[in-house]
Design an enzyme around this catalytic site. Structure first.
Site, mmCIF file in Angstrom:
data_model
loop_
_atom_site.group_PDB
_atom_site.id
_atom_site.type_symbol
_atom_site.label_atom_id
_atom_site.label_comp_id
_atom_site.label_asym_id
_atom_site.label_seq_id
_atom_site.Cartn_x
_atom_site.Cartn_y
_atom_site.Cartn_z
ATOM 1 N N ASP A 187 -86.348 10.623 -21.007
ATOM 2 C CA ASP A 187 -87.781 10.542 -20.737
ATOM 3 C C ASP A 187 -88.618 11.168 -21.841
ATOM 4 O O ASP A 187 -89.732 10.701 -22.135
ATOM 5 C CB ASP A 187 -88.126 11.152 -19.376
ATOM 6 C CG ASP A 187 -87.610 12.571 -19.172
ATOM 7 O OD1 ASP A 187 -87.070 13.173 -20.126
ATOM 8 O OD2 ASP A 187 -87.727 13.076 -18.037
ATOM 9 N N ASN A 222 -86.625 23.026 -27.137
ATOM 10 C CA ASN A 222 -86.776 23.021 -25.684
ATOM 11 C C ASN A 222 -87.441 24.322 -25.247
ATOM 12 O O ASN A 222 -86.999 25.404 -25.621
ATOM 13 C CB ASN A 222 -85.401 22.916 -25.010
ATOM 14 C CG ASN A 222 -84.773 21.557 -25.186
ATOM 15 O OD1 ASN A 222 -85.041 20.630 -24.443
ATOM 16 N ND2 ASN A 222 -83.925 21.434 -26.211
#
Length: 493
Positions: free
Chosen positions: A242, A301
């Site tokens: 995604d 991240n």
């Protein structure tokens, strides 16, 4: 007038999913949400799983809703999801149990065990992937060490979007962007690393061929076509991860930008024509993921709005029900710069009581303790913005030049305070939008696979022509600089 092309995006996040119909005509895209549902992991006997069959049921409801609303003429469907997790199939193609959730405890201690067989340096220089406690490589090696009966019986491994594509089409393949999240892909050859797989003693035969983002892999099976009363529409492996679907939908005018795909997680980075893998990138813990159009997305991240989501979940569970809009208002009225957290601190990974875990972090670090809901959410939001600044400095250090603008996309940009704080903390102009970036990228990569769009540049031009964006300019530089000095000393990166 050219015929409209209709494509259905199944966009699954870690907390919810949606089926969104895209209608592309005359260079613009219209969206119609046809189904939305929660995605709730299930704890059983101390292990955490995804309820994958329920998710597939919800995908079918999305298709049925298209039919009921008069959209039988869909050209294609594609699925995007979070990264790293997978399902295993037996020799008859049957699913061997519910896939584990990446937050499951089984990966604890696996990173050290893996590095007894292959060094951290060698692993990074092959894959270009940051060492994260939930990566696929750790999950598989934990199964190997536990002599997992599931792994022993497995004939095929499919990552989550590829597994759902298989349920739709009966075809088994692994899409490039999702494969790159595993820490088992050779970033240079864009193929599975036989060296890593063999060195860890993993079964090489379970890994399927890797296909480019935007590949037509088949059609709906006969059974599904009949069950759902729809023609055998094409099933496309768009950008299965995604994050990569969202990055494809960044409405940038040129290549000189940083992005933040902002949701449960925050993924911050920039695009490159090739992987950036060297000693500096390894020391900065930078990840190289595969993107649309053969791009590499160089990123970090960062924990995202999951922190606020978990606080709200706790307050709802304990009778302090509240909306995100109410939390935003309470946060705006809370005292600024009272306390900070490291959003990625290990104590905040999976606590039962997130508000108390944040308070305890502040106690242990000698800060004022946020007590009210507004103070806690303010602490989270300003800490995220400052972590974005720290990350931007690392990315610019790696790139060797400044990135003058930050594009923020995804559901997290509904938090206007976070967008403004990001501009304030980084000293950069922030362009926020679109919200449904992963669905939009999914749909437009489908259109590219169908020959309706030429390339990534055209995708971004369509996004700019189709969806509103909001610009935020930095304010209060001196106050944020002082806050950043406190933040840096606190987390000591």
């Amino acid at each position: 007038m050219p015929d409209a092309a209709k494509m259905l995006a199944i966009d699954l996040g870690a907390s919810n999913g949606r089926a969104i119909l895209g209608i592309l005509q005359d260079g613009t895209l219209r969206l119609q949400e046809v189904h939305r549902f929660s995605n709730d992991p299930v704890m059983v006997n101390g292990n955490l799983y995804w309820d994958i069959l329920r998710l597939f049921h919800e995908i079918k409801q999305g298709i049925l809703n298209c039919v009921r609303q008069g959209h039988r003429d869909i050209s294609s469907i594609a699925v995007d999801t979070w990264g790293v997790d997978f399902g295993l199939l037996d020799d008859k193609g049957n699913l061997l149990g519910n896939p584990y959730h990446y937050r499951d405890k089984r990966t604890s201690g696996m990173m050290g065990k893996i590095q007894e067989l292959i060094s951290k340096e060698e692993l990074y220089h092959i894959t270009g992937i940051e060492f994260m406690w939930f990566n696929t490589i750790l999950q598989l090696y934990s199964m190997k060490r536990d002599n997992s009966a599931l792994l022993e019986k497995a004939k095929t491994l499919l990552l989550t979007p590829d597994l759902l594509n298989y349920f739709l089409s009966g075809e088994k393949a692994t899409e490039y962007s999702i494969a790159s999240t595993t820490q088992l892909l050779d970033a240079h050859t864009r193929s599975w690393s036989d060296k890593i797989i063999n060195q860890l003693g993993l079964p090489r035969e379970i890994f399927t061929d890797i296909i480019p983002s935007g590949t037509i892999i088949g059609e709906l099976t006969d059974e599904l076509s009949q069950e759902l009363s729809i023609s055998k529409i094409k099933v496309i492996a768009a950008a299965g991860h995604d994050t990569q679907s969202a990055i494809a939908a960044v409405p940038a005018s040129n290549d000189d930008f940083a992005y933040i795909s902002c949701g449960t997680w925050s993924l911050m980075g920039f695009e490159s024509d090739c992987p950036i893998i060297n000693e500096k990138s390894m020391n900065l813990s930078v990840t190289n993921e595969g993107g649309v159009g053969g791009k590499t997305t160089v990123l970090k991240n960062i924990m995202g709005l999951w922190l606020t989501q978990e606080c709200k979940r706790y307050w709802d569970r304990t009778g302090e029900g509240c909306t995100f809009a109410e939390l935003d208002i309470e946060s705006m009225h809370a005292e600024p710069f009272k306390s900070f957290i490291d959003p990625d601190h290990h104590s905040l990974i999976a606590p039962v009581n997130m508000p108390e875990s944040i308070r305890e972090y502040c106690r242990k670090t000698g800060q004022p303790v946020p007590e009210t809901r507004g103070e806690i959410v303010r602490c989270i939001t300003q800490s995220l913005a400052l972590k974005y600044r720290m990350t931007l400095e690392k990315l610019e250090n790696l790139l060797g030049r400044p990135l003058p603008v930050i594009h923020m996309v995804g559901g997290g940009i509904k938090d206007k305070l976070l967008c403004q704080f990001t501009a304030d903390a980084t000293g950069r102009d922030v362009v926020a939008g679109p919200i449904e970036a992963s669905s939009i990228g999914n749909i437009l990569v489908q259109a590219m696979a169908l020959g309706r769009i030429k390339d990534l540049k055209q995708i971004r031009n369509i996004v700019k022509a189709s969806f509103p964006i909001v610009a935020y300019s930095p304010e209060d530089k001196e106050l944020w600089d002082k806050a950043y000095d406190v933040f840096k000393n606190l987390i000591k990166e």
